[in-house]
Design a protein around this motif. Sequence first.
Motif, mmCIF file in Angstrom:
data_model
loop_
_atom_site.group_PDB
_atom_site.id
_atom_site.type_symbol
_atom_site.label_atom_id
_atom_site.label_comp_id
_atom_site.label_asym_id
_atom_site.label_seq_id
_atom_site.Cartn_x
_atom_site.Cartn_y
_atom_site.Cartn_z
ATOM 1 N N ALA A 295 7.625 -25.840 -60.684
ATOM 2 C CA ALA A 295 7.923 -26.433 -59.373
ATOM 3 C C ALA A 295 9.218 -25.854 -58.806
ATOM 4 C CB ALA A 295 8.032 -27.953 -59.485
ATOM 5 N N ARG A 296 10.194 -25.695 -59.664
ATOM 6 C CA ARG A 296 11.467 -25.115 -59.224
ATOM 7 C C ARG A 296 11.249 -23.695 -58.707
ATOM 8 N NH1 ARG A 296 15.268 -21.743 -60.411
ATOM 9 N NH2 ARG A 296 17.459 -22.226 -60.136
ATOM 10 N N SER A 297 10.483 -22.918 -59.437
ATOM 11 C CA SER A 297 10.210 -21.536 -59.014
ATOM 12 C C SER A 297 9.465 -21.500 -57.685
ATOM 13 C CB SER A 297 9.395 -20.813 -60.083
ATOM 14 O OG SER A 297 10.144 -20.667 -61.260
ATOM 15 N N GLU B 187 10.709 -19.852 -54.179
ATOM 16 C CA GLU B 187 9.836 -18.890 -53.506
ATOM 17 C C GLU B 187 9.589 -19.326 -52.054
ATOM 18 O OE1 GLU B 187 5.491 -16.750 -54.198
ATOM 19 O OE2 GLU B 187 6.309 -18.051 -55.761
ATOM 20 N N ALA B 188 9.463 -20.616 -51.823
ATOM 21 C CA ALA B 188 9.275 -21.133 -50.459
ATOM 22 C C ALA B 188 10.462 -20.767 -49.578
ATOM 23 C CB ALA B 188 9.086 -22.650 -50.489
ATOM 24 N N ILE B 189 11.660 -20.897 -50.111
ATOM 25 C CA ILE B 189 12.862 -20.538 -49.339
ATOM 26 C C ILE B 189 12.839 -19.054 -49.001
ATOM 27 C CG2 ILE B 189 15.373 -20.339 -49.416
ATOM 28 C CD1 ILE B 189 15.338 -22.902 -51.199
ATOM 29 N N ASP C 229 7.803 -16.015 -43.075
ATOM 30 C CA ASP C 229 6.417 -16.279 -43.458
ATOM 31 C C ASP C 229 6.275 -17.762 -43.817
ATOM 32 O OD1 ASP C 229 3.812 -16.332 -44.374
ATOM 33 O OD2 ASP C 229 4.003 -14.450 -45.508
ATOM 34 N N PHE C 230 6.097 -18.582 -42.791
ATOM 35 C CA PHE C 230 6.098 -20.018 -42.971
ATOM 36 C C PHE C 230 4.794 -20.534 -43.583
ATOM 37 C CE2 PHE C 230 9.061 -19.059 -39.494
ATOM 38 C CZ PHE C 230 10.217 -19.444 -40.150
ATOM 39 N N LYS C 231 3.729 -19.776 -43.447
ATOM 40 C CA LYS C 231 2.469 -20.160 -44.080
ATOM 41 C C LYS C 231 2.603 -20.067 -45.601
ATOM 42 C CE LYS C 231 -2.496 -19.328 -43.846
ATOM 43 N NZ LYS C 231 -3.581 -18.585 -43.216
ATOM 44 N N LYS C 232 3.170 -18.979 -46.085
ATOM 45 C CA LYS C 232 3.385 -18.818 -47.523
ATOM 46 C C LYS C 232 4.417 -19.829 -48.024
ATOM 47 C CE LYS C 232 2.095 -13.999 -48.247
ATOM 48 N NZ LYS C 232 2.569 -12.646 -48.618
ATOM 49 N N ALA C 233 5.429 -20.097 -47.217
ATOM 50 C CA ALA C 233 6.443 -21.086 -47.604
ATOM 51 C C ALA C 233 5.801 -22.455 -47.786
ATOM 52 C CB ALA C 233 7.547 -21.146 -46.555
ATOM 53 N N ALA C 234 4.929 -22.822 -46.856
ATOM 54 C CA ALA C 234 4.248 -24.117 -46.955
ATOM 55 C C ALA C 234 3.362 -24.173 -48.196
ATOM 56 C CB ALA C 234 3.424 -24.374 -45.693
ATOM 57 N N ALA C 235 2.679 -23.082 -48.491
ATOM 58 C CA ALA C 235 1.821 -23.039 -49.683
ATOM 59 C C ALA C 235 2.659 -23.206 -50.951
ATOM 60 C CB ALA C 235 1.035 -21.736 -49.727
ATOM 61 N N CYS C 236 3.821 -22.595 -50.979
ATOM 62 C CA CYS C 236 4.704 -22.728 -52.146
ATOM 63 C C CYS C 236 5.204 -24.157 -52.295
ATOM 64 C CB CYS C 236 5.882 -21.762 -52.027
ATOM 65 S SG CYS C 236 5.428 -20.028 -52.291
ATOM 66 N N LEU C 237 5.523 -24.797 -51.186
ATOM 67 C CA LEU C 237 5.967 -26.191 -51.254
ATOM 68 C C LEU C 237 4.837 -27.102 -51.728
ATOM 69 C CD1 LEU C 237 8.253 -26.512 -48.112
ATOM 70 C CD2 LEU C 237 8.947 -26.474 -50.523
ATOM 71 N N ALA D 230 14.523 -27.296 -50.525
ATOM 72 C CA ALA D 230 13.676 -26.200 -50.041
ATOM 73 C C ALA D 230 12.923 -26.624 -48.787
ATOM 74 C CB ALA D 230 12.703 -25.752 -51.128
ATOM 75 N N THR D 231 12.456 -27.855 -48.769
ATOM 76 C CA THR D 231 11.769 -28.374 -47.574
ATOM 77 C C THR D 231 12.704 -28.329 -46.378
ATOM 78 O OG1 THR D 231 10.369 -29.791 -48.941
ATOM 79 C CG2 THR D 231 10.569 -30.377 -46.615
ATOM 80 N N GLU D 232 13.942 -28.723 -46.576
ATOM 81 C CA GLU D 232 14.927 -28.695 -45.488
ATOM 82 C C GLU D 232 15.219 -27.256 -45.054
ATOM 83 O OE1 GLU D 232 16.140 -31.292 -43.757
ATOM 84 O OE2 GLU D 232 14.772 -32.508 -44.961
#
Length: 102
Positions: free
Chosen positions: A17-19, A23-25, A32-40, A90-92
């Motif tokens: 989860a940490r990784s 990665e989302a950040i 690339d906000f689509k990939k960021a959302a997938a990582c979250l 990361a969400t923020e």
Amino acid sequence: MEFEVIICTIISHSGEARSSSMEAITHAKQGDFKKAAACLEDANRKLSLAHGEQTKLIQSEAQGEKIEVSLLLVHAQDHLMNAIVLRDLATEFVDLYKHMDK
């Protein structure tokens, strides 16, 4: 033996989860906000799994089973708490990068 397996599972899922949160950040920073959302989402799934394992320990203790507080258990709890905090941050960060991208 199951006790140690539960603890190691908490550590493993928390680390994943940490990784994913980191990665989302990185993806958000690159726009690339689509990939960021997938990582979250992945981080949330992994945290849910880790939390489920933690709940097993809590339920066992609530039912009267003595849970030994070991260094490994403390380590697992530390990993879980840090992963939760990092996911929240990361969400923020993702939201901030989205705002800056506009």
